[in-house]
Design a protein around this motif. Structure first.
Motif, short mmCIF file in Angstrom:
data_model
loop_
_atom_site.label_atom_id
_atom_site.label_comp_id
_atom_site.label_asym_id
_atom_site.label_seq_id
_atom_site.Cartn_x
_atom_site.Cartn_y
_atom_site.Cartn_z
N ILE A 93 -27.25 -7.25 -17.57
CA ILE A 93 -28.09 -7.01 -16.54
C ILE A 93 -27.86 -8.03 -15.29
CG2 ILE A 93 -30.66 -7.59 -16.41
CD1 ILE A 93 -31.02 -7.03 -19.14
N TYR A 94 -27.49 -8.89 -15.53
CA TYR A 94 -26.98 -9.99 -14.46
C TYR A 94 -26.13 -9.49 -13.66
CZ TYR A 94 -25.00 -13.82 -11.73
OH TYR A 94 -24.52 -14.64 -10.81
N TYR A 118 -27.35 -6.43 -11.73
CA TYR A 118 -28.30 -7.05 -10.60
C TYR A 118 -27.76 -7.75 -9.46
CZ TYR A 118 -31.66 -10.17 -8.38
OH TYR A 118 -32.54 -10.82 -7.20
N ILE A 141 -25.90 -4.67 -7.38
CA ILE A 141 -27.16 -4.02 -6.59
C ILE A 141 -27.67 -4.87 -5.27
CG2 ILE A 141 -29.47 -3.06 -6.55
CD1 ILE A 141 -28.92 -2.14 -9.41
N THR A 142 -28.02 -6.21 -5.71
CA THR A 142 -28.26 -7.00 -4.61
C THR A 142 -27.43 -7.19 -3.48
OG1 THR A 142 -28.02 -8.89 -6.01
CG2 THR A 142 -30.21 -8.16 -6.16
N GLY A 196 -32.87 -1.22 -3.72
CA GLY A 196 -32.26 -0.44 -4.45
C GLY A 196 -31.85 0.87 -3.82
#
Length: 204
Positions: free
Chosen positions: A31-32, A35, A38-39, A54
């Motif tokens: 998940i990290y 994330y 994406i960021t 997103g």
């Protein structure tokens, strides 16, 4: 019934705690990473990312897929891609960054990926030791190494590896594993890549 001691309770707690870490660790890391990616991509156009998080990432994914499609399916697209490719490969300074990056990425993905031929490599005669690798050059005659081949040996739990040049007689094809499974087997230290007796592998 014997009353559990503090030490027993502590051991039970620690056992379950570490078991929980094994479960949530890979999930949390995945998940990290997602994330972070994406960021990071959204950060290219922060004004858009603030309004619709997103959107920049999704747009980049779609644009990359469209570019790949146009570059493969249409003559004009291929001509443009090849022209840019030639320009970057001949530009002083830039070619030393572009060419190695292109070669590494094309080795893993695309129609020309190189790590698609898993082999067993004998790295020691006595005692006999075999390692799993990927055949990258089937002949080395151009450098006066007749009957020799080049094999890439990936490191476990790393994205690095090293190349060896060895005689043809020291390699055998891997049977029972795809190239992806063989890579997973190598980088996981031998704990992943095949999971049942029916999918067992052997060297010819």
């Amino acid at each position: 019934m014997k009353k559990p001691t503090f030490e027993t309770l502590t051991n039970i707690f620690l056992k379950n705690f570490f078991q929980g870490l094994i479960i949530i660790g890979p999930i949390g890391l995945t998940i990290y990473v997602i994330y972070f990616v994406i960021t990071s991509v959204d950060g290219i156009i922060p004004s858009v990312a603030k309004v619709i998080p997103g959107l920049v990432f999704i747009s980049m994914i779609l644009a990359t897929a469209v570019l790949g499609y146009l570059g493969n399916k249409f003559v004009v697209g291929r001509f443009f891609v090849e022209a840019v490719d030639r320009l970057l490969e001949r530009t002083p300074g830039i070619k030393h960054i572009y060419s190695p990056t292109k070669d590494v990425m094309s080795s893993f993905v695309g129609d020309k990926k190189k790590f698609s031929d898993p082999v067993w490599v004998k790295t020691n005669e006595n005692p006999e030791i075999w390692r799993i690798g990927f055949l990258t050059q089937k002949e080395m005659a151009d450098v006066e190494k007749h009957n020799y081949v080049a094999v890439y040996l990936p490191h476990s739990y790393a994205i690095s590896g090293w190349v060896i040049v060895t005689e043809e007689k020291n390699i055998k094809p891997v049977i029972g594993m795809t190239a992806a499974s063989a890579m997973k087997f190598a980088v996981s230290g031998g704990v992943a890549g095949f999971h049942s007796d029916e999918n067992a592998f052997a060297a010819k």
